[in-house]
Design an enzyme around this catalytic site. Structure first.
Site, mmCIF file in Angstrom:
data_model
loop_
_atom_site.group_PDB
_atom_site.id
_atom_site.type_symbol
_atom_site.label_atom_id
_atom_site.label_comp_id
_atom_site.label_asym_id
_atom_site.label_seq_id
_atom_site.Cartn_x
_atom_site.Cartn_y
_atom_site.Cartn_z
ATOM 1 N NE ARG A 149 78.481 18.922 23.229
ATOM 2 C CZ ARG A 149 78.491 18.273 22.139
ATOM 3 N NH1 ARG A 149 78.484 18.734 20.923
ATOM 4 N NH2 ARG A 149 78.674 16.917 22.108
ATOM 5 C CG ASP A 177 99.946 4.496 16.328
ATOM 6 O OD1 ASP A 177 100.520 3.485 15.962
ATOM 7 O OD2 ASP A 177 99.975 5.609 16.153
ATOM 8 C CG ASP A 193 88.418 10.804 26.480
ATOM 9 O OD1 ASP A 193 88.639 9.485 26.142
ATOM 10 O OD2 ASP A 193 87.338 11.176 26.212
ATOM 11 C CB THR A 235 77.934 8.087 22.884
ATOM 12 O OG1 THR A 235 78.776 9.213 23.015
ATOM 13 C CG2 THR A 235 77.881 7.151 24.110
ATOM 14 C CE LYS A 290 86.558 9.059 22.863
ATOM 15 N NZ LYS A 290 86.540 10.301 23.452
ATOM 16 C CE LYS A 316 85.634 13.293 28.439
ATOM 17 N NZ LYS A 316 86.215 13.412 27.172
HETATM 18 O O1 C5P Z 1 77.957 16.040 27.246
HETATM 19 P P1 C5P Z 1 78.716 16.323 25.917
HETATM 20 O O2 C5P Z 1 78.182 15.558 24.558
HETATM 21 O O3 C5P Z 1 79.189 17.520 25.792
HETATM 22 O O4 C5P Z 1 80.268 15.471 25.994
HETATM 23 C C1 C5P Z 1 81.325 15.380 25.165
HETATM 24 C C2 C5P Z 1 82.336 14.623 25.816
HETATM 25 O O5 C5P Z 1 82.088 13.191 25.951
HETATM 26 C C3 C5P Z 1 83.496 14.758 25.139
HETATM 27 O O6 C5P Z 1 84.763 15.070 25.709
HETATM 28 C C4 C5P Z 1 83.649 13.469 24.274
HETATM 29 O O7 C5P Z 1 85.127 13.187 23.911
HETATM 30 C C5 C5P Z 1 83.196 12.648 25.220
HETATM 31 N N1 C5P Z 1 82.855 11.379 24.817
HETATM 32 C C6 C5P Z 1 81.922 11.006 23.990
HETATM 33 N N2 C5P Z 1 81.525 9.571 23.425
HETATM 34 C C7 C5P Z 1 82.412 8.913 23.912
HETATM 35 C C8 C5P Z 1 83.411 9.013 24.678
HETATM 36 C C9 C5P Z 1 83.730 10.178 25.084
HETATM 37 O O8 C5P Z 1 81.182 11.916 23.912
HETATM 38 N N3 C5P Z 1 82.002 7.583 23.515
#
Ligand code: C5P
Length: 244
Positions: free
Chosen positions: A216, A71, A66, A122, A68, A37
């Site tokens: 992470r 606009d 990604d 999230t 997002k 991603k």
């Molecule tokens: O696992 P971790 O928290 O590090 O993942 C973060 C990734 O998930 C980021 O690239 C973020 O853009 C993506 N993400 C998110 N929540 C969303 C959509 C994507 O955390 N609703």
């Protein structure tokens, strides 16, 4: 299901500010995850060059851009066409600008790139929704996720991004033919960071997610390869217990 298919459900976000760092992770993980991603951090730093370089380093591994998008429909439609021209598998657009925007984007991507509607990040809790002015009739994030997933479905999106806490409700309402991508993946021992609506890899897949985004917990692990392998094993168990 074989472990190879399980690992294909892991989306690894290349959340790095430089292409060099991102490509190191691509080399390390290309046989252990299913999708890379590219998000706001890397794309803002490196642009389309990042997509090209990741494709060269990991031929055949799909890319999820990604962005997002958020606009007016005409602008996002143009951006979507540019994104589709990069040959990416998935692209994201926020659902909260309504069906007109989602439809414009889904049409611009049709046949080339799968458009996913981002329902409710999230990193947001129920209290955050109240703070940003969301109507209190959406008592839980799940209510709003389902509402926005309906808009995405009607607009012709391929699926949605939601947390594992809502995946079963989305799967139940929309069936198998609608993609669910779930970030906010954490095991009991992981640092939660900025994520709020979290679930384990097992629970996300068992609840019906097609893909999980795991950043992470893999990137910061002592051994990222072992972390990715353990997650793939969890996914496989969830698929088996779910019955496919
Ligand atoms: O696992 P971790 O928290 O590090 O993942 C973060 C990734 O998930 C980021 O690239 C973020 O853009 C993506 N993400 C998110 N929540 C969303 C959509 C994507 O955390 N609703």
């Amino acid at each position: 299901m074989k472990l190879a298919s399980a690992k294909n459900r892991i989306i690894f976000p290349l959340d790095f500010a430089s292409l060099g760092e991102a490509l190191k992770s691509v080399s390390l993980l290309k046989n252990h995850v299913g999708v890379f991603k590219i998000g706001l951090e890397l794309f803002t730093a490196c642009g389309p060059e990042a997509v090209k370089a990741v494709k060269e380093k990991a031929p055949g591994v799909p890319i999820f851009l990604d962005m997002k998008f958020h606009d007016i429909p005409a602008t996002v439609k143009g951006a979507m066409k540019s994104a589709a021209g990069l040959g990416v598998e998935f692209i994201t657009v926020h659902c909260d600008e309504g069906r007109g925007l989602l439809k414009a984007v889904a049409e611009a991507g049709a046949g080339k790139t799968k458009v996913l509607g981002v329902t409710v990040l999230t990193s947001l809790s129920g209290a955050d929704l109240t703070e940003i002015g969301i109507d209190p009739k959406y008592k839980t994030p799940a209510d709003l996720v389902l509402h926005r997933a309906r808009l995405a479905r009607l607009a012709g999106c391929a699926g949605v991004v939601c947390s594992g806490q809502e995946a079963d409700a989305v799967r139940e309402e929309f069936g198998r033919d609608f993609l669910i991508v779930t970030p906010g993946i954490r095991s009991a021992t992981d640092d939660v960071g900025d994520q709020k609506r979290i679930v384990t890899p097992y629970d996300a897949i068992y609840s019906g997610a097609d893909y999980i985004v795991v950043g992470r917990p893999i990137r910061n692990a002592k051994d990222p390869l072992i972390a990715a392998e353990e997650i793939a094993k969890e996914i496989e168990r969830a698929i088996e217990n779910r019955g496919g």
